[in-house]
Each structure stands twice: as C-alpha cells, then as structure tokens.
Enzyme design. Structure first.
Site, PDB file in Angstrom:
ATOM      1  CD  GLU A 289      -2.864  -1.032  -0.101  1.00 57.14           C
ATOM      2  OE1 GLU A 289      -3.407   0.034  -0.800  1.00 57.14           O
ATOM      3  OE2 GLU A 289      -2.754  -2.288  -0.775  1.00 57.14           O
ATOM      4  CD1 TRP A 292      -1.356  -0.428  -3.980  1.00 59.44           C
ATOM      5  CD2 TRP A 292      -1.792   0.789  -5.906  1.00 59.44           C
ATOM      6  NE1 TRP A 292      -1.534  -1.281  -4.993  1.00 59.44           N
ATOM      7  CE2 TRP A 292      -2.400  -0.487  -6.270  1.00 59.44           C
ATOM      8  CE3 TRP A 292      -2.115   1.923  -6.806  1.00 59.44           C
ATOM      9  CZ2 TRP A 292      -2.667  -0.939  -7.338  1.00 59.44           C
ATOM     10  CZ3 TRP A 292      -2.681   1.626  -8.055  1.00 59.44           C
ATOM     11  CH2 TRP A 292      -2.954  -0.015  -8.459  1.00 59.44           C
ATOM     12  CD1 TRP A 320     -17.826  13.670 -17.581  1.00 60.19           C
ATOM     13  CD2 TRP A 320     -18.324  12.184 -16.292  1.00 60.19           C
ATOM     14  NE1 TRP A 320     -16.583  12.965 -17.336  1.00 60.19           N
ATOM     15  CE2 TRP A 320     -16.815  11.817 -16.406  1.00 60.19           C
ATOM     16  CE3 TRP A 320     -18.646  11.032 -15.548  1.00 60.19           C
ATOM     17  CZ2 TRP A 320     -16.199  10.941 -16.071  1.00 60.19           C
ATOM     18  CZ3 TRP A 320     -17.929  10.055 -14.795  1.00 60.19           C
ATOM     19  CH2 TRP A 320     -16.738   9.790 -15.328  1.00 60.19           C
ATOM     20  CG  ASN A 355      -8.436   2.119   0.248  1.00 59.98           C
ATOM     21  OD1 ASN A 355      -8.425   2.940  -0.665  1.00 59.98           O
ATOM     22  ND2 ASN A 355      -8.107   0.572  -0.361  1.00 59.98           N
ATOM     23  CD1 TRP A 373     -12.923  11.363 -14.026  1.00 61.50           C
ATOM     24  CD2 TRP A 373     -11.523  12.510 -12.317  1.00 61.50           C
ATOM     25  NE1 TRP A 373     -11.789  12.098 -14.486  1.00 61.50           N
ATOM     26  CE2 TRP A 373     -11.038  12.531 -13.747  1.00 61.50           C
ATOM     27  CE3 TRP A 373     -10.935  13.071 -11.122  1.00 61.50           C
ATOM     28  CZ2 TRP A 373      -9.894  13.180 -13.603  1.00 61.50           C
ATOM     29  CZ3 TRP A 373      -9.945  13.703 -11.292  1.00 61.50           C
ATOM     30  CH2 TRP A 373      -9.307  13.703 -12.744  1.00 61.50           C
ATOM     31  CD1 TRP A 396     -11.075  11.035  -5.831  1.00 61.48           C
ATOM     32  CD2 TRP A 396     -12.938  10.657  -6.814  1.00 61.48           C
ATOM     33  NE1 TRP A 396     -11.827  11.391  -4.949  1.00 61.48           N
ATOM     34  CE2 TRP A 396     -13.229  10.990  -5.529  1.00 61.48           C
ATOM     35  CE3 TRP A 396     -14.098  10.240  -7.746  1.00 61.48           C
ATOM     36  CZ2 TRP A 396     -14.553  10.942  -5.040  1.00 61.48           C
ATOM     37  CZ3 TRP A 396     -15.226  10.287  -6.936  1.00 61.48           C
ATOM     38  CH2 TRP A 396     -15.682  10.551  -5.802  1.00 61.48           C
TER      39      TRP A 396
HETATM   40  C1  LIG Z   1     -11.328   7.803  -4.538  1.00 63.12           C
HETATM   41  C2  LIG Z   1     -10.208   7.856  -3.588  1.00 63.12           C
HETATM   42  C3  LIG Z   1      -9.367   8.764  -2.984  1.00 63.12           C
HETATM   43  C4  LIG Z   1      -8.475   8.834  -2.397  1.00 63.12           C
HETATM   44  N1  LIG Z   1      -7.823   9.867  -1.749  1.00 63.12           N
HETATM   45  C5  LIG Z   1      -6.729  10.042  -1.021  1.00 63.12           C
HETATM   46  C6  LIG Z   1      -5.968  10.887  -0.498  1.00 63.12           C
HETATM   47  O1  LIG Z   1      -6.468  12.238  -0.747  1.00 63.12           O
HETATM   48  N2  LIG Z   1      -5.053  10.855   0.236  1.00 63.12           N
HETATM   49  C7  LIG Z   1      -4.461   9.574   0.784  1.00 63.12           C
HETATM   50  O2  LIG Z   1      -3.538   9.644   1.461  1.00 63.12           O
HETATM   51  N3  LIG Z   1      -4.931   8.676   0.037  1.00 63.12           N
HETATM   52  C8  LIG Z   1      -6.099   8.327  -0.506  1.00 63.12           C
HETATM   53  N4  LIG Z   1      -6.718   7.545  -1.198  1.00 63.12           N
HETATM   54  C9  LIG Z   1      -6.034   6.209  -0.784  1.00 63.12           C
HETATM   55  C10 LIG Z   1      -6.387   5.574   0.527  1.00 63.12           C
HETATM   56  O3  LIG Z   1      -7.855   5.263   0.508  1.00 63.12           O
HETATM   57  C11 LIG Z   1      -5.898   5.982   1.829  1.00 63.12           C
HETATM   58  O4  LIG Z   1      -4.577   6.168   1.885  1.00 63.12           O
HETATM   59  C12 LIG Z   1      -6.050   5.137   2.977  1.00 63.12           C
HETATM   60  O5  LIG Z   1      -7.523   4.948   3.039  1.00 63.12           O
HETATM   61  C13 LIG Z   1      -5.598   5.422   4.015  1.00 63.12           C
HETATM   62  O6  LIG Z   1      -5.831   4.802   5.157  1.00 63.12           O
HETATM   63  P1  LIG Z   1      -4.864   4.202   6.245  1.00 63.12           P
HETATM   64  O7  LIG Z   1      -3.423   5.021   6.458  1.00 63.12           O
HETATM   65  O8  LIG Z   1      -5.492   3.465   7.364  1.00 63.12           O
HETATM   66  O9  LIG Z   1      -4.157   3.164   5.073  1.00 63.12           O
HETATM   67  P2  LIG Z   1      -3.232   1.750   5.340  1.00 63.12           P
HETATM   68  O10 LIG Z   1      -4.239   0.924   4.460  1.00 63.12           O
HETATM   69  O11 LIG Z   1      -2.666   1.674   6.531  1.00 63.12           O
HETATM   70  O12 LIG Z   1      -2.145   2.089   4.208  1.00 63.12           O
HETATM   71  C14 LIG Z   1      -0.675   2.528   4.768  1.00 63.12           C
HETATM   72  C15 LIG Z   1      -0.594   3.805   3.940  1.00 63.12           C
HETATM   73  O13 LIG Z   1      -0.184   3.431   2.496  1.00 63.12           O
HETATM   74  C16 LIG Z   1      -0.997   4.549   1.698  1.00 63.12           C
HETATM   75  N5  LIG Z   1      -2.168   4.235   0.896  1.00 63.12           N
HETATM   76  C17 LIG Z   1      -2.690   3.011   1.100  1.00 63.12           C
HETATM   77  N6  LIG Z   1      -3.831   2.881   0.148  1.00 63.12           N
HETATM   78  C18 LIG Z   1      -3.514   3.536  -0.817  1.00 63.12           C
HETATM   79  C19 LIG Z   1      -3.848   4.126  -2.349  1.00 63.12           C
HETATM   80  N7  LIG Z   1      -4.796   3.433  -2.765  1.00 63.12           N
HETATM   81  N8  LIG Z   1      -3.258   4.875  -2.955  1.00 63.12           N
HETATM   82  C20 LIG Z   1      -2.284   5.516  -2.474  1.00 63.12           C
HETATM   83  N9  LIG Z   1      -1.690   5.503  -1.153  1.00 63.12           N
HETATM   84  C21 LIG Z   1      -2.258   4.319  -0.524  1.00 63.12           C
HETATM   85  C22 LIG Z   1      -1.154   5.714   2.613  1.00 63.12           C
HETATM   86  O14 LIG Z   1      -0.294   6.690   2.713  1.00 63.12           O
HETATM   87  C23 LIG Z   1      -1.734   5.219   3.723  1.00 63.12           C
HETATM   88  O15 LIG Z   1      -1.452   5.734   5.117  1.00 63.12           O
HETATM   89  C24 LIG Z   1      -7.724   7.459  -2.030  1.00 63.12           C
HETATM   90  C25 LIG Z   1      -8.358   6.285  -2.241  1.00 63.12           C
HETATM   91  C26 LIG Z   1      -9.655   6.403  -3.255  1.00 63.12           C
HETATM   92  C27 LIG Z   1     -10.114   5.178  -3.799  1.00 63.12           C
END
Ligand SMILES: Cc1cc2nc3c(=O)[nH]c(=O)nc-3n(C[C@H](O)[C@H](O)[C@H](O)COP(=O)(O)OP(=O)(O)OC[C@H]3O[C@@H](n4cnc5c(N)ncnc54)[C@H](O)[C@@H]3O)c2cc1C
Length: 492
Positions: A289, A292, A320, A355, A373, A396
């Site tokens: 993650e 990502w 849209w 997420n 979006w 997005w």
């Molecule tokens: C539509 C949409 C919008 C999003 N907007 C943001 C945003 O503005 N800021 C943001 O930080 N994340 C965003 N995310 C990614 C993700 O949802 C969040 O990073 C995650 O939910 C954060 O929770 P966590 O720290 O418990 O994640 P964990 O699952 O604990 O993951 C650890 C870290 O990995 C990174 N990470 C995890 N998943 C993703 C992902 N899919 N993409 C990129 N990085 C990721 C984050 O920095 C996160 O803190 C978005 C996802 C979607 C689908």
C-alpha cells in the site's frame, strides 16, 4: 560567552534557513540535518501561502490538521533551541525577503512533488541562488524519487505491479536519519505571525469536533500510531484491511501526508517488526500500500495534469450528466444506500474514510450517478484530513476507469453486496447512519427490502427518516455501461 553578531566580520553567524512544508517532523528530516551540518545557526520557517494559491492551498479539513501539526512542530523545535518562524504570503516573495533581512547563507528544504510546488520551487531555487545563497533540496516524502523508477525501455511505468517490482529491486530504502538532539537556533529572527494569525481553525461554525475526537496531529502522535499499529494491527492487516467496521488499517495517511512521519521510517519499522515476529503476510500487504502511494506520486510526476484531466484521453468524451442535486445528496450521505452514506458521513464527521468505502462511494458517484470524477475529487480534497493531490487524483481516476492501471470500467461496485461482505454485521453503518441502527444485519444494507412491519418496529419510515434509494442499482449500472459504450464509440 558573548554571541558573535552578523556584521562583526564573522560569517558563521549568518543563518541557514530550513523551509518546512510537507515534512513537519524532526526525525528523518534531511533538510533539517543539512542545515545543522553547515554549522550555522538554524532558522526554521513555515510559509502560509494565501488562500486560493493555485494548487497549493490546503482544503478545510487539511487546514484544521495543519494547525495541530504546526503547533506540535513549533513546540518541538522550540524545545530543541530553534523556534519556528511563521510567515504569510507567497513563498516566492517572502523567502527572498527573509534571506535578505537575516543575511541567510543557505536554505534547505525537502522536495514536494505537486506540479504547482515544483514550478514554485524551481523558480525560487534560481532566484535564491542568484542572491548568493546555497540551496539544497532533499527527499523526505518518498521511498524512491519518481524519476528513478523506469521501465527497461527507460519509460515511466503505467502499471502498478511491475512498478512495485522495480521499486523492490532497488534494494532497501535508505535507513531513516536520527532526530537532532539540539539545534543551534538563530537569535535575530524577525517577528513572524502567530499560529492564531493563520486562521486555520474553523469558527462560526466550529465543525471540527469530530476531527478533534478522532485525531491527534503531530510527529509524536504519528509515531505512537505507528507503534500501536505494529503491535495490534499489522499481523491481521492482510485479512482485515478491507473491513471498515474494524480498526484494520493503520490510519497513518494524514500523518504521512503532512510528513509527520516519513515512509522510510514506516518501512524500516515494519521490517524490524517482521524480523522480531517472523511474520511476513501483513507486512508485505502493508508495504504494498505504501507502494500505491509511491505509484500515485510517480503518476502525478509523469502526468502533471492528473488532478484535472483523465489519464486516458478517450475519457475526455465521457458523457457525464452533472447534476447539483445528486452531488449534494452524495456529499451529505443521503443517497439511500447505507454503505455509501455511512462513508460520506464518516468523511464529514472525522475527515477520513476507510479505503474500501472510498472506492465504493466514489464508484457510486461516477457510475451510478454519472457525476464527473472531478466533482468527487474536489469534495474529497476539501473534506479529507489526508487530502493529497497525488493519492486523491490517482484514486479517483482508478475508480472512474480513466486512470493508468485503472479498474476496468465494467467493474461497478454494488454497495449492497460490498456492505454484506465487508460490513457483515452492519456495525459500520450503525455507527454512522444511526437512524438505521435498529435494523438487523440481514436488511441493514438494503432497508428498502425490509418488510413494512420490520421497518415500523425499528422506527423507520423510508423517505422520511432515511431516504429511499436515489437511483435503482441495476438501472444505474446499465446507464453507466451504456455511457461508457457511447464514449468508446465516439473515440473509435
Ligand atoms: C477515491 C479515492 C481517493 C483517495 N484519496 C486519498 C487522499 O486524498 N489521500 C490519501 O492519502 N489517500 C487517498 N486514497 C488512498 C487510500 O484510501 C488511503 O490512503 C487510505 O484509506 C488511508 O488509510 P490508512 O492510512 O489506514 O491506510 P493503510 O491501509 O494503513 O495504508 C498505509 C498507507 O499507504 C498509503 N496508501 C494506502 N492505500 C493507498 C492507495 N490506494 N493509494 C495511495 N496510497 C495508499 C497511505 O499513505 C496509507 O496511510 C484514496 C483512495 C480512493 C479510492
């Protein structure tokens, strides 16, 4: 001992400026250490750019976070001997002015990767160098610089899995740097703004009670959250990360966004945990993650229009059907689909959304409701405490099907089935949609199927206490698929 003053012929009294941006921490902060290594007195500074500065001004929830984060950083820096100077204005004006007024010899910062920040920093670097300052920039925000990871044909990656393999092939990211014990602070700093002057907190109305309840910004809180996650969460992460009803993920995202903790610190702490416990699965899934996050920054770097334009050009033709009323119903968590509404209300109340629910709520907006979006991304940027231009734009576009390595368009999340699978007892919905709390798990994700007697017993009148579905699921899905087909015909 008398302090040597500037002008007394001793050049060492000229300060080294450290410009804090998305690196609001003392540990693993290469810019701060570079400033200290000059041997000069150090002047840490944060610049609040005017609201509305293109691409640089934080949204409302992020401003709330920034207040707490700057407060914590200010205290830590002061305790180390170098109080934080807060300035307001365009960095392009304010920093050269500060350099002139203090006679600064050098300035150090950690890189930001948003297109507007890159443009600003490039210009600033040139003008500060022209004034005779040494300027150094560093990486504190990413495991690997976005321009380093390239395909065998020396192209940027567009697909995540090979990208992540290429990252892992780089070997271990650099070990995190220690926090300084003391900082020799610059004593002749001009007066700056107070934190209150920056007016980052909401007043009239103060809508931040839920944020205060859910979060503690700052470096110390970030490290405590990571430690707690290693202890309680990482072992079960691979299994539970998709469950919004359980505390299955780290919730480090706002801390990472503001740089209160860096990805190298997280990486090496996780590696240490694996060595100590002998467990692999949770760690691998979690680091992926972080991958990502790297990938999103990499995409933004190679395609700076990512926040404004679809990565796949054919989506410029997507039909849209922008509709203010539908957008508002979604924003307020009043679509009639409990999992979507729970997510949108979690976002409004706490500034964060799980997420999986982000994916489902976003998919519902762009597919079932056919809203652009960009409208959803803008709402997230204003309401998320972790609002991050790279992650949000990539997230997005992934959901909309318009991004690099995006979900195939026909993958339309069904919020009922997703709810039954990932919130099986309905507890997440109960927490954020309390008007449905009395419904049993069998009906909580589809209250319109509950027999009238059950609804009456639970005190629910659909359309009165809770909305009826805003669009029928199957009809919405079919409409989305036919919009997609019309786009592919147009662009063929
Ligand atoms: C539509 C949409 C919008 C999003 N907007 C943001 C945003 O503005 N800021 C943001 O930080 N994340 C965003 N995310 C990614 C993700 O949802 C969040 O990073 C995650 O939910 C954060 O929770 P966590 O720290 O418990 O994640 P964990 O699952 O604990 O993951 C650890 C870290 O990995 C990174 N990470 C995890 N998943 C993703 C992902 N899919 N993409 C990129 N990085 C990721 C984050 O920095 C996160 O803190 C978005 C996802 C979607 C689908």
């Amino acid at each position: 001992m008398a302090r040597i003053r500037r002008g007394a012929g001793v050049d060492d009294a000229r300060p080294a400026l450290v410009w804090f941006r998305h690196d609001l921490r003392l540990a693993d902060n290469p810019a701060l250490l570079a400033a200290i290594a000059t041997g000069r007195p150090v002047l840490p500074v944060h610049v609040m750019e005017p609201p509305g500065t293109q691409g640089l001004a934080p949204g409302a929830a992020a401003r709330w976070w920034l207040h707490g984060s700057l407060a914590a950083l200010g205290q830590d820096l002061a305790a180390h001997g170098a109080p934080l100077l807060l300035l307001e204005g365009r960095a392009a004006d304010v920093l050269p002015d500060l350099a002139r007024r203090t006679g600064a010899a050098s300035i150090h910062w950690n890189r930001c990767y948003e297109p507007a920040a890159i443009a600003r920093d490039t210009a600033l670097k040139a003008s500060l160098r022209a004034m005779g300052l040494d300027v150094s920039s560093h990486n504190a925000a990413l495991l690997f610089e976005p321009w380093i990871i390239r395909t065998g044909q020396d192209q940027p990656f567009k697909v995540f899995s090979p990208f992540w393999r290429a990252c892992l092939a780089q070997g271990e990211p650099l070990a995190p740097l220690p926090a300084p014990r003391r900082i020799n602070g610059f004593r002749d700093a001009p007066a700056g703004s107070t934190l209150a002057d920056l007016r980052l907190l909401p007043v009239a109305p103060d809508w931040a009670a839920g944020l205060r309840e859910a979060w503690s910004p700052g470096e110390r809180a970030a490290r405590a959250r990571l430690a707690r996650f290693l202890e309680d969460g990482l072992a079960g992460y691979a299994e539970l990360r998709d469950r919004p009803d359980l505390p299955g993920s780290s919730r480090l995202s706002p801390h990472l966004h503001f740089g209160e903790i860096g990805p190298r610190q997280v990486w090496h702490a996780v590696r240490g945990w694996t060595l100590a416990t002998g467990e692999e699965a949770g760690a691998e899934a979690f680091l992926r993650e972080l991958g990502w996050r790297e990938f999103s920054h990499h995409l933004l770097h190679q395609f700076p229009e990512l926040p404004e334009r679809s990565f796949r050009p054919e989506f410029d033709q997507f039909p849209w059907a922008a509709d203010e009323a539908l957008l508002i119903a979604w924003q307020r968590g009043r679509t009639g689909y409990p999992l979507v509404d729970a997510g949108m209300r979690e976002l409004w109340r706490t500034g964060w959304m799980h997420n999986r629910v982000r994916m489902i709520a976003a998919s519902f907006l762009v597919k079932h409701l056919l809203q652009p979006w960009l409208a959803g991304a803008a709402w997230f940027m204003d309401t998320l405490v972790d609002a991050d231009l790279a992650n949000n734009s990539a997230g997005w576009q992934w959901v909309a099907g318009s991004g690099a390595d995006a979900a195939p368009y026909f993958r339309v999340f069904n919020p009922v089935l997703q709810g039954e699978r990932f919130d099986p007892d309905g507890n997440y919905v109960r927490r954020f949609v309390p008007e449905l709390a009395a419904l049993p798990a069998s009906h909580i994700h589809k209250p319109w199927t509950a027999p009238p007697s059950m609804l009456a017993e639970c005190g629910i009148r659909l359309g009165h206490h809770y909305p009826a579905p805003i669009v029928p699921l199957e009809a919405g899905r079919q409409r989305a698929l036919s919009a997609y087909r019309s786009m592919t015909r147009e662009s063929a």
